[in-house]
Design an enzyme around this catalytic site. Structure first.
Site, short mmCIF file in Angstrom:
data_model
loop_
_atom_site.label_atom_id
_atom_site.label_comp_id
_atom_site.label_asym_id
_atom_site.label_seq_id
_atom_site.Cartn_x
_atom_site.Cartn_y
_atom_site.Cartn_z
N HIS A 1 42.90 39.44 34.60
CA HIS A 1 44.02 39.95 35.41
C HIS A 1 45.14 38.92 35.48
CE1 HIS A 1 41.50 43.14 37.73
NE2 HIS A 1 41.96 43.59 36.58
N ARG B 1 27.17 45.55 41.35
CA ARG B 1 28.30 46.18 40.64
C ARG B 1 29.42 45.18 40.36
NH1 ARG B 1 30.97 52.22 41.43
NH2 ARG B 1 32.50 51.94 39.79
N HIS C 1 37.24 39.54 34.37
CA HIS C 1 38.39 40.21 35.01
C HIS C 1 39.31 39.25 35.75
CE1 HIS C 1 37.30 44.74 35.06
NE2 HIS C 1 36.86 44.17 33.97
N ASN D 1 32.70 43.04 36.57
CA ASN D 1 34.03 42.41 36.47
C ASN D 1 34.01 41.13 35.64
OD1 ASN D 1 35.34 44.34 38.12
ND2 ASN D 1 34.37 43.41 39.90
N ARG E 1 40.56 66.06 52.50
CA ARG E 1 39.55 65.01 52.67
C ARG E 1 38.49 64.97 51.57
NH1 ARG E 1 40.01 66.91 57.98
NH2 ARG E 1 41.39 65.57 59.22
N LYS F 1 35.27 54.94 40.92
CA LYS F 1 36.37 54.15 41.47
C LYS F 1 37.67 54.86 41.14
CE LYS F 1 34.64 49.42 41.63
NZ LYS F 1 34.78 48.04 41.10
N GLU G 1 35.68 46.58 26.49
CA GLU G 1 34.88 47.03 27.65
C GLU G 1 33.44 47.36 27.23
OE1 GLU G 1 35.81 46.83 30.68
OE2 GLU G 1 38.00 46.83 30.65
N HIS H 1 44.94 45.84 29.19
CA HIS H 1 43.84 45.48 30.09
C HIS H 1 42.59 45.00 29.32
CE1 HIS H 1 41.17 45.63 33.55
NE2 HIS H 1 40.36 46.43 32.88
N GLU I 1 29.64 48.70 45.38
CA GLU I 1 29.85 47.29 45.04
C GLU I 1 29.52 46.33 46.19
OE1 GLU I 1 33.10 46.63 42.27
OE2 GLU I 1 33.33 44.60 43.03
N LYS J 1 26.22 51.24 32.54
CA LYS J 1 27.05 51.32 33.76
C LYS J 1 26.46 52.31 34.76
CE LYS J 1 31.58 51.75 35.78
NZ LYS J 1 33.03 51.79 35.69
P1 NAD Z 1 46.06 54.45 29.83
O1 NAD Z 1 45.55 55.52 30.66
O2 NAD Z 1 47.40 53.89 30.13
O3 NAD Z 1 46.02 54.93 28.31
C1 NAD Z 1 46.47 54.04 27.30
C2 NAD Z 1 47.55 54.70 26.41
O4 NAD Z 1 46.93 55.63 25.54
C3 NAD Z 1 48.59 55.48 27.19
O5 NAD Z 1 49.83 55.32 26.56
C4 NAD Z 1 48.10 56.93 27.04
O6 NAD Z 1 49.14 57.88 27.18
C5 NAD Z 1 47.58 56.90 25.64
N1 NAD Z 1 46.55 57.88 25.33
C6 NAD Z 1 45.49 58.25 26.09
N2 NAD Z 1 44.68 59.04 25.39
C7 NAD Z 1 45.24 59.20 24.18
C8 NAD Z 1 44.87 59.92 23.01
N3 NAD Z 1 43.70 60.55 22.93
N4 NAD Z 1 45.70 59.89 21.96
C9 NAD Z 1 46.86 59.17 22.01
N5 NAD Z 1 47.25 58.45 23.06
C10 NAD Z 1 46.45 58.48 24.13
O7 NAD Z 1 45.08 53.18 29.80
P2 NAD Z 1 43.49 53.03 29.74
O8 NAD Z 1 43.28 51.80 28.95
O9 NAD Z 1 42.82 54.28 29.35
O10 NAD Z 1 43.14 52.77 31.27
C11 NAD Z 1 43.66 51.67 31.98
C12 NAD Z 1 43.65 52.01 33.45
O11 NAD Z 1 42.31 52.22 33.84
C13 NAD Z 1 44.20 50.92 34.34
O12 NAD Z 1 45.01 51.52 35.33
C14 NAD Z 1 42.96 50.32 34.99
O13 NAD Z 1 43.21 49.78 36.26
C15 NAD Z 1 42.06 51.52 35.05
N6 NAD Z 1 40.63 51.20 35.09
C16 NAD Z 1 39.89 51.79 36.04
C17 NAD Z 1 38.53 51.57 36.11
C18 NAD Z 1 37.71 52.29 37.13
O14 NAD Z 1 36.51 51.98 37.27
N7 NAD Z 1 38.26 53.27 37.82
C19 NAD Z 1 37.90 50.73 35.18
C20 NAD Z 1 38.70 50.14 34.18
C21 NAD Z 1 40.07 50.38 34.14
N1 GLY Z 2 35.25 48.77 36.28
C1 GLY Z 2 34.41 48.17 37.24
C2 GLY Z 2 33.63 49.15 38.05
O1 GLY Z 2 33.65 50.32 37.82
O2 GLY Z 2 32.99 48.75 38.99
#
Ligand code: NAD
Ligand code: GLY
Length: 365
Positions: free
Chosen positions: A254, A243, A250, A247, A123, A145, A187, A267, A239, A229
């Protein structure tokens, strides 16, 4: 700011407050982050791309603990429930107790899944974010998140679960491909466009340095976006209001990502084009001036980000995808629009005909 300096930004949430550390050599600076571990067990979650590049530097710091690692295959498709189960099985295998810690080393995919797994085990146990993409450093690692995708849609299952610390070691960005780096810059621009006009002006001045990955500029940009942020999250963790502004772009983005089957646009690239479409819609609704849209477009272009809808997309299809957005209420489109740079707003009841007109103009351009 000097690239050798450490920048610390606190996310202030009472007893759950935590530091975001931004700087060089932080993965190897284990004395700093180990102080945030409470127990004797740690599970490191990473992926098959990041681990060979960066895992060893940080696992040296786990000496003396009972620890193991779990590696995901690379890609958004692996942010799945099946992999949460595998991470939980790895925690069971490790004998992880309630004071164990999950450490996420990777981009947003790794961070979201590892954080959600930590939220589920017994949990809720601690986790530490060690983001290795620019996008993860400036957005997904901060704010708690966490979640995974379902076949029915992205991020449909999740939990708010704040990390114990965020360790953003910019040395890891040295191996990040250029396209991924630029997607992270979208971003950064987003935060400034939503609520920080002076930061937007700073980005305009430093766009060339950022495009060239100048260390000082990158650290300053990460710090300013994270500070913005962190403030929003501290005021509205779950949110209920403000918050949602995070987006901006977005809902359009999306739809573009989905229409492109997650291969045409990353993204961050979808967010870049999406922000521009949101700016055009704001302009059309009389909320903002054409000069603001033009400034946004110029900055995105200078940073090497896409500013047009990819070829072959259909306006009606994009509108249909926008109707599925989680922010909508009772059949009405609810969008984040703006009154100009730094002045984003939540706008409900947006007429579909107005959105369609913006989409039609964009696909015809
Ligand atoms: P990702 O995690 O897929 O990384 C992008 C690519 O870069 C992948 O191929 C990864 O293996 C590679 N990579 C990562 N670090 C590296 C490094 N230092 N050197 C070489 N390659 C590297 O994508 P992302 O853009 O980091 O994240 C996208 C994800 O984040 C989505 O799932 C999205 O929904 C999520 N997201 C979440 C939030 C949140 O608030 N939780 C906010 C924005 C996005
Ligand atoms: N990426 C949007 C949030 O964290 O709320």
């Amino acid at each position: 700011m000097n690239a050798n300096d450490l920048t610390t930004i606190d996310v202030t949430l009472g007893t759950r407050s935590y530091p975001v550390w931004i700087g060089r050599g932080l993965l190897g600076d284990s004395a700093r982050w180990r102080a945030r571990l409470r127990g004797r067990h740690a599970l490191v979650v990473s992926n098959t791309t990041v681990a060979p590049l960066h895992l060893e530097r940080m696992t040296k710091g786990l000496e003396g603990l009972a620890w193991s690692s779990f590696l995901l295959d690379d890609g958004e498709a692996h942010k799945s429930f099946a992999n949460v189960e595998r991470v939980l099985a790895a925690l069971a295998e490790l004998g992880a107790t309630r004071d164990a810690c999950v450490i996420a080393l990777g981009g947003g995919v790794v961070g979201d899944l590892a954080g959600f797994s930590a939220a589920c085990w017994m949990r809720g146990i601690d986790f530490i974010q060690m983001p290795t993409t620019l996008l993860a450093m400036v957005d997904s690692s901060v704010g708690g998140k966490t979640g995974v995708n379902l076949p029915a849609g992205k991020n449909l299952v999740g939990a708010f679960h704040q990390p114990r610390a965020v360790v953003a070691d910019i040395d890891t960005l040295a191996t990040l491909p250029d396209r991924e780096y630029r997607a992270g810059l979208a971003e950064v621009v987003k935060g400034a466009a939503i609520g920080d006009e002076p930061f937007f002006a700073w980005l305009e001045t430093h766009a060339d340095a950022l495009a060239a990955r100048d260390d000082d500029a990158v650290i300053e940009a990460i710090a300013r976006k994270v500070r913005y942020k962190a403030g929003v999250v501290a005021r509205d963790e779950t949110e209920q209001g403000e918050r949602a502004l995070l987006n901006l772009g977005h809902t359009f983005g999306h739809a573009l990502e989905t229409a492109g089957r997650y291969t045409a646009l990353l993204h961050g690239e979808g967010v870049a084009v999406g922000m521009l479409l949101a700016a055009r819609l704001s302009e059309r609704l009389g909320m903002s001036a054409a000069a603001d849209t033009a400034r946004l477009r110029r900055l995105l272009e200078k940073l090497g980000l896409p500013v047009v809808v990819p070829p072959g997309m259909d306006a009606q299809q994009l509108l249909a995808l926008m109707r599925l957005d989680k922010k909508n209420t009772a059949g009405q489109l609810r969008l984040i629009l703006w009154r100009g740079i730094g002045k984003a707003e939540i706008v409900g009841g947006v007429a579909e005909s107005e959105v369609l007109a913006v989409l039609q103009a964009a696909v015809a351009a």
